[in-house]
Design a protein around this motif. Sequence first.
Motif, PDB file in Angstrom:
ATOM      1  N   PRO A  44       0.754  -1.155  -0.098  1.00 48.91           N
ATOM      2  CA  PRO A  44       0.082  -0.219  -0.013  1.00 48.91           C
ATOM      3  C   PRO A  44       0.800   1.396  -0.008  1.00 48.91           C
ATOM      4  O   PRO A  44       1.900   1.461   0.621  1.00 48.91           O
ATOM      5  CB  PRO A  44      -0.961  -0.108   1.079  1.00 48.91           C
ATOM      6  CG  PRO A  44      -0.150  -1.085   2.206  1.00 48.91           C
ATOM      7  CD  PRO A  44       0.713  -2.005   1.376  1.00 48.91           C
ATOM      8  N   SER A  45       0.159   2.359  -0.596  1.00 54.77           N
ATOM      9  CA  SER A  45       1.052   3.711  -0.591  1.00 54.77           C
ATOM     10  C   SER A  45       0.097   4.631  -0.844  1.00 54.77           C
ATOM     11  O   SER A  45      -0.813   4.510  -1.792  1.00 54.77           O
ATOM     12  CB  SER A  45       2.123   3.665  -1.745  1.00 54.77           C
ATOM     13  OG  SER A  45       2.410   5.128  -1.914  1.00 54.77           O
ATOM     14  N   TYR A  46       0.085   5.684  -0.161  1.00 49.55           N
ATOM     15  CA  TYR A  46      -1.161   6.786  -0.221  1.00 49.55           C
ATOM     16  C   TYR A  46      -0.491   7.887  -1.070  1.00 49.55           C
ATOM     17  O   TYR A  46      -1.149   9.008  -1.308  1.00 49.55           O
ATOM     18  CB  TYR A  46      -1.483   7.351   0.986  1.00 49.55           C
ATOM     19  CG  TYR A  46      -2.361   6.436   1.915  1.00 49.55           C
ATOM     20  CD1 TYR A  46      -3.557   6.259   1.735  1.00 49.55           C
ATOM     21  CD2 TYR A  46      -1.732   5.535   2.793  1.00 49.55           C
ATOM     22  CE1 TYR A  46      -4.414   5.402   2.416  1.00 49.55           C
ATOM     23  CE2 TYR A  46      -2.531   4.583   3.514  1.00 49.55           C
ATOM     24  CZ  TYR A  46      -3.911   4.531   3.297  1.00 49.55           C
ATOM     25  OH  TYR A  46      -4.500   3.680   3.986  1.00 49.55           O
ATOM     26  N   ASP A  47       0.787   7.610  -1.771  1.00 48.13           N
ATOM     27  CA  ASP A  47       1.349   8.830  -2.370  1.00 48.13           C
ATOM     28  C   ASP A  47       1.754   8.172  -3.611  1.00 48.13           C
ATOM     29  O   ASP A  47       2.679   7.758  -4.058  1.00 48.13           O
ATOM     30  CB  ASP A  47       2.808   9.152  -1.654  1.00 48.13           C
ATOM     31  CG  ASP A  47       3.368  10.443  -2.222  1.00 48.13           C
ATOM     32  OD1 ASP A  47       3.041  10.600  -3.507  1.00 48.13           O
ATOM     33  OD2 ASP A  47       4.188  10.925  -1.908  1.00 48.13           O
ATOM     34  N   SER A  48       0.757   8.325  -4.677  1.00 51.09           N
ATOM     35  CA  SER A  48       0.908   7.979  -5.841  1.00 51.09           C
ATOM     36  C   SER A  48       1.941   8.703  -6.907  1.00 51.09           C
ATOM     37  O   SER A  48       2.365   8.040  -7.931  1.00 51.09           O
ATOM     38  CB  SER A  48      -0.245   7.628  -6.864  1.00 51.09           C
ATOM     39  OG  SER A  48      -1.235   8.636  -6.696  1.00 51.09           O
ATOM     40  N   ARG A  49       2.057   9.766  -6.457  1.00 52.39           N
ATOM     41  CA  ARG A  49       3.280  10.466  -7.171  1.00 52.39           C
ATOM     42  C   ARG A  49       4.682   9.911  -6.882  1.00 52.39           C
ATOM     43  O   ARG A  49       5.492   9.446  -7.784  1.00 52.39           O
ATOM     44  CB  ARG A  49       3.472  11.955  -6.936  1.00 52.39           C
ATOM     45  CG  ARG A  49       2.368  12.812  -7.555  1.00 52.39           C
ATOM     46  CD  ARG A  49       2.656  14.375  -7.221  1.00 52.39           C
ATOM     47  NE  ARG A  49       1.283  15.004  -7.408  1.00 52.39           N
ATOM     48  CZ  ARG A  49       0.271  15.180  -6.290  1.00 52.39           C
ATOM     49  NH1 ARG A  49       0.482  14.690  -5.058  1.00 52.39           N
ATOM     50  NH2 ARG A  49      -0.886  15.789  -6.626  1.00 52.39           N
ATOM     51  N   GLN A  50       4.826   9.544  -5.725  1.00 54.53           N
ATOM     52  CA  GLN A  50       6.244   8.725  -5.409  1.00 54.53           C
ATOM     53  C   GLN A  50       6.107   7.626  -5.862  1.00 54.53           C
ATOM     54  O   GLN A  50       7.114   7.287  -6.385  1.00 54.53           O
ATOM     55  CB  GLN A  50       6.291   8.805  -3.716  1.00 54.53           C
ATOM     56  CG  GLN A  50       7.751   8.625  -3.223  1.00 54.53           C
ATOM     57  CD  GLN A  50       7.694   7.859  -1.875  1.00 54.53           C
ATOM     58  OE1 GLN A  50       6.601   7.333  -1.626  1.00 54.53           O
ATOM     59  NE2 GLN A  50       8.638   7.836  -1.501  1.00 54.53           N
ATOM     60  N   ASP A  56       9.199   4.545 -12.370  1.00 57.27           N
ATOM     61  CA  ASP A  56      10.223   5.236 -13.306  1.00 57.27           C
ATOM     62  C   ASP A  56      11.520   4.823 -13.145  1.00 57.27           C
ATOM     63  O   ASP A  56      12.269   4.658 -14.098  1.00 57.27           O
ATOM     64  CB  ASP A  56      10.012   6.861 -13.430  1.00 57.27           C
ATOM     65  CG  ASP A  56       8.613   7.150 -14.201  1.00 57.27           C
ATOM     66  OD1 ASP A  56       7.929   6.363 -14.619  1.00 57.27           O
ATOM     67  OD2 ASP A  56       8.350   8.332 -14.016  1.00 57.27           O
ATOM     68  N   ASP A  57      12.045   4.965 -12.033  1.00 61.77           N
ATOM     69  CA  ASP A  57      13.257   4.627 -11.548  1.00 61.77           C
ATOM     70  C   ASP A  57      13.567   3.190 -11.867  1.00 61.77           C
ATOM     71  O   ASP A  57      14.883   2.801 -12.572  1.00 61.77           O
ATOM     72  CB  ASP A  57      13.505   4.884 -10.040  1.00 61.77           C
ATOM     73  CG  ASP A  57      15.000   4.711  -9.842  1.00 61.77           C
ATOM     74  OD1 ASP A  57      15.779   5.366 -10.338  1.00 61.77           O
ATOM     75  OD2 ASP A  57      15.331   4.106  -8.941  1.00 61.77           O
ATOM     76  N   PHE A  58      12.879   2.133 -11.466  1.00 54.92           N
ATOM     77  CA  PHE A  58      12.857   0.905 -11.991  1.00 54.92           C
ATOM     78  C   PHE A  58      12.987   0.502 -13.386  1.00 54.92           C
ATOM     79  O   PHE A  58      13.936  -0.232 -14.030  1.00 54.92           O
ATOM     80  CB  PHE A  58      12.072  -0.052 -11.478  1.00 54.92           C
ATOM     81  CG  PHE A  58      12.073  -1.531 -11.699  1.00 54.92           C
ATOM     82  CD1 PHE A  58      13.290  -2.416 -10.764  1.00 54.92           C
ATOM     83  CD2 PHE A  58      11.478  -2.366 -12.514  1.00 54.92           C
ATOM     84  CE1 PHE A  58      13.473  -3.654 -11.100  1.00 54.92           C
ATOM     85  CE2 PHE A  58      11.868  -3.468 -12.803  1.00 54.92           C
ATOM     86  CZ  PHE A  58      12.560  -4.179 -12.173  1.00 54.92           C
ATOM     87  N   ALA A  59      12.156   1.160 -14.154  1.00 54.73           N
ATOM     88  CA  ALA A  59      12.214   1.069 -15.426  1.00 54.73           C
ATOM     89  C   ALA A  59      13.286   1.572 -16.178  1.00 54.73           C
ATOM     90  O   ALA A  59      14.037   1.020 -17.302  1.00 54.73           O
ATOM     91  CB  ALA A  59      10.886   1.963 -16.138  1.00 54.73           C
ATOM     92  N   THR A  60      14.004   2.754 -15.784  1.00 54.46           N
ATOM     93  CA  THR A  60      15.149   3.136 -16.308  1.00 54.46           C
ATOM     94  C   THR A  60      16.543   2.426 -15.844  1.00 54.46           C
ATOM     95  O   THR A  60      17.325   2.302 -16.785  1.00 54.46           O
ATOM     96  CB  THR A  60      15.084   4.619 -16.172  1.00 54.46           C
ATOM     97  OG1 THR A  60      14.840   5.072 -14.909  1.00 54.46           O
ATOM     98  CG2 THR A  60      14.155   5.536 -17.088  1.00 54.46           C
ATOM     99  N   THR A  61      16.341   2.108 -14.791  1.00 54.84           N
ATOM    100  CA  THR A  61      17.862   1.548 -14.110  1.00 54.84           C
ATOM    101  C   THR A  61      17.760  -0.081 -13.817  1.00 54.84           C
ATOM    102  O   THR A  61      18.832  -0.645 -13.892  1.00 54.84           O
ATOM    103  CB  THR A  61      18.206   2.281 -12.790  1.00 54.84           C
ATOM    104  OG1 THR A  61      17.154   1.892 -11.764  1.00 54.84           O
ATOM    105  CG2 THR A  61      17.990   3.841 -12.869  1.00 54.84           C
ATOM    106  N   GLY A  62      16.791  -0.538 -13.327  1.00 50.30           N
ATOM    107  CA  GLY A  62      16.583  -1.956 -12.977  1.00 50.30           C
ATOM    108  C   GLY A  62      17.055  -2.232 -11.664  1.00 50.30           C
ATOM    109  O   GLY A  62      17.285  -3.415 -11.051  1.00 50.30           O
TER     110      GLY A  62
END
Length: 406
Positions: A44-50, A56-62
């Motif tokens: 769970p996360s209440y901060d969908s921007r984060q 994005d970070d995983f998609a670009t760096t792995g």
Amino acid sequence: MDFTESMRNGGSHALATEAVHAGREDLAAMGLHAVPLDLSTTYPSYDSRQEAARIDDFATTGARPDGPPVYARLDNPTVARFETALARLEGTESAVAFASGMAALSACLLVRVAQGLRHVIAVRPLYGCSDHLLDAGLLGTEVTWVDPAGVAEAIRPDTGLVVVESPANPTLRELDLRAIAHSCGTVPLLADNTFATPVLQRPAEQGANVVLHSATKYLGGHGDVLGGVIACDEEFARSLRQVRFATGGVLHPLAGYLLLRGLSTLPVRMRAASATAAELARRLAADPRVERVHYPRLGGAMVAFETHGDPHEVIAGVRLITPAVSLGSVDTLIQHPASISHRIVAEGDRHSNGISDRLLRMSVGLEDVEDLWADLDRALSGRVAGRAPEAASEPERTPVPGGAGR
Ligand SMILES: *Cc1c(COP(=O)(O)O)cnc(C)c1O
């Protein structure tokens, strides 16, 4: 074989110590002793921007995400502990775990295919399904089979990987990994270390860039968990994590838990089973009913041998030893590669690579050596002690589609 020699792995602790402690260093501070098993599929996360930024970070760096993994196909904390521990034992920067050894090999091939490097050079023999995956080009790869001396010459501009196994399944052929790594130049060398385990051999120290395990075998060690893992540098690990996320061949957290537990006894199991295997290899080599014995100079718990008589009779004759495919469990298993583990490899390719129709492959477990020898001795003589548990009365087994099996 000198185990103490091979126990040091460059870190501050010996391998036997790492096997028990790696991946668990934070437990005492958390007030825990056993490893926590996280079965969450989502976080769970209440901060969908984060969350978006983390995706994005995983998609670009792995890179492994900091904090909760978002979704279980991306990462899992229990599996990550197993990965950390295995990387430590193999002496690599990182490790990435998969649902099986075949899923792990597939991910390595897909990483290279996605980079436009679809040519693979491979040395036979390999585990039957690895051979098939490459030979059939199922993932869009094109394979060139070579002898170790032919690796350098076979390299093309689009060569993405060199694939070897040592000791190899099922003949236990040993390769000079250092020499092959040298021949590879800048092409990464993938070494399947399933049979030796990091207790006997750490291919990364000899120049292999990618170390593969069917964790189903010795790492798990009890015949009750299917898994695979790649030990490599962090750069390749990042590509593997992205492929794993996209294709879904993740290791289940319970499997990660069991594999981590298996690692803690790996050095002790390997030492005990190897001593028994070496003694059985010695007795088989001196036995007139046996034509040839294959046992690695490196040691280990696998023994292969060719009988003068019908190998199917040996399989039918064992009672304590279990006639089954797979290996690396606490109990001793025996199988006929030409019928089972390497059935999927074409007969001509089997024969030209030492997988004769008389070859039997035995995975030695932790039983007493005299009990094992008594069983083998009886099976080799064709003296049947009592009936087999039930299979003996069945007329014929149902054929396995595609000749699957390990
Ligand atoms: C079993 C095996 C594999 C495949 O692993 P799975 O976990 O069965 O998918 C790969 N390489 C070797 C040497 C094996 O013995």
